[in-house]
Design a protein around this motif. Structure first.
Motif, PDB file in Angstrom:
ATOM      1  N   LYS A  29       0.833  -1.201   0.000  1.00 43.14           N
ATOM      2  CA  LYS A  29       0.000   0.000   0.000  1.00 43.14           C
ATOM      3  C   LYS A  29       0.868   1.252   0.000  1.00 43.14           C
ATOM      4  O   LYS A  29       0.606   2.208  -0.741  1.00 43.14           O
ATOM      5  CB  LYS A  29      -0.922  -0.010   1.222  1.00 43.14           C
ATOM      6  N   CYS A  30       1.913   1.223   0.815  1.00 42.79           N
ATOM      7  CA  CYS A  30       2.819   2.360   0.901  1.00 42.79           C
ATOM      8  C   CYS A  30       3.484   2.626  -0.449  1.00 42.79           C
ATOM      9  O   CYS A  30       3.531   3.769  -0.919  1.00 42.79           O
ATOM     10  CB  CYS A  30       3.877   2.097   1.976  1.00 42.79           C
ATOM     11  N   ARG A  68       0.982   3.992  -3.113  1.00 42.64           N
ATOM     12  CA  ARG A  68       0.629   5.392  -2.847  1.00 42.64           C
ATOM     13  C   ARG A  68       1.798   6.319  -3.194  1.00 42.64           C
ATOM     14  O   ARG A  68       1.591   7.410  -3.730  1.00 42.64           O
ATOM     15  CB  ARG A  68       0.258   5.568  -1.374  1.00 42.64           C
ATOM     16  N   TYR A  71       1.781   9.516  -5.642  1.00 45.92           N
ATOM     17  CA  TYR A  71       2.102  10.847  -5.154  1.00 45.92           C
ATOM     18  C   TYR A  71       3.314  11.444  -5.864  1.00 45.92           C
ATOM     19  O   TYR A  71       3.371  12.651  -6.119  1.00 45.92           O
ATOM     20  CB  TYR A  71       2.353  10.826  -3.648  1.00 45.92           C
ATOM     21  N   TYR A 114       5.314   8.980   2.780  1.00 45.37           N
ATOM     22  CA  TYR A 114       3.938   8.496   2.724  1.00 45.37           C
ATOM     23  C   TYR A 114       3.082   9.476   3.528  1.00 45.37           C
ATOM     24  O   TYR A 114       3.148   9.532   4.752  1.00 45.37           O
ATOM     25  CB  TYR A 114       3.845   7.083   3.314  1.00 45.37           C
ATOM     26  N   HIS A 128      -0.579  12.441   3.234  1.00 42.47           N
ATOM     27  CA  HIS A 128      -1.708  13.015   2.500  1.00 42.47           C
ATOM     28  C   HIS A 128      -1.177  14.025   1.473  1.00 42.47           C
ATOM     29  O   HIS A 128      -0.202  14.742   1.753  1.00 42.47           O
ATOM     30  CB  HIS A 128      -2.644  13.707   3.491  1.00 42.47           C
TER      31      HIS A 128
END
Length: 251
Positions: free
Chosen positions: A49-50, A53, A57, A138, A140
């Protein structure tokens, strides 16, 4: 062509160096000290998942930000041609960047630990209570933009040579990956520079509740020291030191 050199090269340097460094720290327990023995959230699924993402990003947030910031750097005098700047100019600019980045990052990070911003933004980064190298970036997307400002504000003000900008990015990646890797290296600057944070300093930040975490600093910890937001960490270090001294006396 010039925009590609200035923006895409920064993106490529940042991404490739970050991934290479972060992944190289996965299995190095034979030469370093693991800080936290917990493995919470660091399952293969969590790591996948990291990584996914981060890819999103890096291409969806970091690259556009670098392209958008390029005109600012050029307006402030950034050059990519010969002659190269002297080592004195490079060193003075890098020192200025670190001081300014620490100041801006501290207050931005501390603001992110207010109730609303932590719940809706910064909690993403804290999903990993026991961070590893890749989790250093990692976060937002809003946080990437918010705290990313701390990294680019120095170069944006001074308009450095592209070589200086590349060096600054490499140093920032080195610092943030080491701070999140969960290992304490024998060669870590925290062993030699009293004001350098390092992995142990930032790991403490990730282990506590957001309202009591402290240790908000980036590279150097003078802001936490000035405002007393590292008191819990220093107290814990003192207790551990006393315990180690007691064990040595018993043996």
């Amino acid at each position: 062509m010039e925009i590609a050199l200035g923006s895409e090269s920064r993106s490529l340097l940042h991404s490739s160096f970050f991934v290479r460094l972060a992944t190289s720290l996965v299995h190095q327990g034979n030469i370093i000290i693991y800080i936290n023995n917990e493995t919470k959230n660091n399952t293969p699924a969590a790591q996948e998942k990291c990584i996914s993402r981060l890819l999103l990003y890096h291409f969806g947030v970091n690259l556009p930000l670098m392209i958008a910031s390029y005109p600012v750097f050029k307006f402030m005098g950034m050059k990519s041609t010969l002659p190269l700047p002297s080592w004195k100019v490079v060193l003075s600019q890098i020192i200025f960047y670190f001081i300014l980045e620490d100041f801006v990052f501290y207050w931005g990070h501390r603001i992110l630990h207010t109730k609303w911003l932590y719940k809706h933004v910064h909690s993403v980064h804290h999903e990993y209570a026991t961070p590893f190298g890749l989790t250093s970036e990692y976060a937002h997307p809003a946080e990437i933009l918010f705290l990313g400002f701390a990294t680019i504000v120095g170069p944006a003000i001074t308009g450095p040579h592209l070589i200086t900008l590349w060096l600054w990015m490499v140093l920032r990646v080195l610092e943030t990956v080491e701070a999140h890797c969960g290992y304490h290296f024998p060669w870590s600057l925290s062993n030699f520079l009293p004001l350098y944070g390092g992995a142990d300093f930032h790991d403490y930040h990730h282990r506590l509740l957001y309202t009591k975490s402290g240790n908000y600093s980036s590279t150097f910890v003078y802001m936490d020291w000035i405002f007393g937001t590292d008191k819990g960490y220093r107290k814990l270090k003192a207790i551990k030191l006393d315990g180690d001294d007691g064990d040595c006396k018993e043996t």
